[in-house]
Design an enzyme around this catalytic site. Structure first.
Site: not given
Ligand code: NAD
Length: 300
Positions: A177, A245
């Protein structure tokens, strides 16, 4: 029964932009879903889809075949697993926890080990495809963890996504990811630069986008976020804060493995600039406003 079509009970924790759509698709596929979120109103809004409201994590978890978490950041998932009244104290009957958030691979491995000690499997299964992919049950799901647990989870994954891949051991779903996010960020930056250049040359931007989508510069970002960039629509979607993030996680992973990522460093600076100008809660397409400012070409 545990084949891909058999129905189960899912405790779903985190009914936000993505989780809402994913929980609805689980229910539409015939699974019984019990949902929990710290925002009770988000859970109550799922009643028309036949989804039960859980009053606590334990209420969502204990009778479930699997618990799915879809939460903003690493500390949120850690709180749901380790916190008072969390999943370690109240594991699902089916001994399976699937985290689909984007969080730190190291934290995944720690939680996986802690849950394994009480006989619960933990899969890291982050997703790509955004709110549109979530709504259309067309997410790309990249899962790390025990292969047998992945097979148990497949019937739930197939209700939410179309590309469902076991990529390796615990933490490797998140590692994949992070590669995905690096490409998304740099691709969006490239689109910003192309739109800024085209605009300054007096090119009609919708036509520019249409042409690019027909050739080798086509991308998901240009397809899905390009129209919003051109129209100046900054609504989220995928918030700038969440991408920052993810870029922080990419930088941590790069530092731990000694991989220089110069382009990622540059685009991170631009995302920080966007946040410093109050864009943190806006969608990623608001990165274009950094180029508005740098080029002095802001739309009228
Ligand atoms: P979101 O902020 O919209 O939703 C998160 C939800 O979790 C909120 O409803 C919040 O109230 C809830 N929550 C927070 N802490 C909680 C707790 N302790 N207990 C119960 N509920 C809690 O976020 P999102 O956009 O749905 O993203 C979720 C995750 O998926 C993030 O890790 C994000 O990076 C990732 N992701 C997002 C997208 C996207 O396009 N939005 C795409 C792919 C992946």
């Amino acid at each position: 029964m545990s084949d891909e079509t058999s129905k189960g009970v899912v405790g779903f924790i985190g009914i936000g932009t993505m989780g809402r759509e994913m929980a609805i698709n689980l229910a539409k596929a015939g699974h019984r879903v019990k949902a929990y979120d710290v925002r009770r109103e988000a859970v109550d809004a799922l009643a028309p889809f036949g989804i039960d409201a859980a009053a606590s994590i334990a209420d969502a978890s204990t009778a479930a075949d699997a618990v799915v978490t879809m939460l903003p950041d690493t500390p949120d998932v850690e709180a749901v697993v380790h916190g008072d009244g969390g999943l370690l104290a109240h594991p699902p009957a089916g001994r399976l926890v699937i985290d689909m958030s984007t969080i730190a691979p190291g934290a995944v491995r720690r939680m996986s080990a802690d849950l394994a000690r009480i006989g619960v499997a933990f899969l890291d299964a982050p997703v790509s495809g955004g709110p549109i992919g979530a709504r259309n049950a067309a997410l790309s799901i990249m899962a790390g963890g025990d292969a047998a647990a992945f097979e148990k989870a497949r019937r739930f994954f197939s209700a939410m996504g179309t590309t469902i891949t076991h990529v390796g051991e615990s933490g490797s779903g998140q590692a994949v990811k992070l590669c995905n996010q690096l490409i998304c960020g740099i691709n969006l930056q490239a689109i910003c630069e192309a739109l800024a250049l085209g605009r300054a040359a007096g090119v009609d931007l919708p036509r520019l986008r249409e042409v690019l989508m027909g050739g080798s510069a086509a991308s998901w970002m240009l397809d899905k976020l390009g129209p919003q960039m051109i129209e100046g629509d900054a609504s989220a979607g995928f918030r700038i804060d969440l991408m920052l993030k993810d870029l922080r996680l990419v930088a941590q992973q790069a530092a731990e493995t000694n991989v220089p990522l110069p382009a990622t460093s540059l685009v991170t600076t631009q995302y920080l600039d966007a946040r410093a100008h109050g864009e943190g809660s806006n969608g990623n397409q608001a990165l274009f406003r950094v180029y508005d400012r740098m080029s002095g070409q802001a739309p009228a």
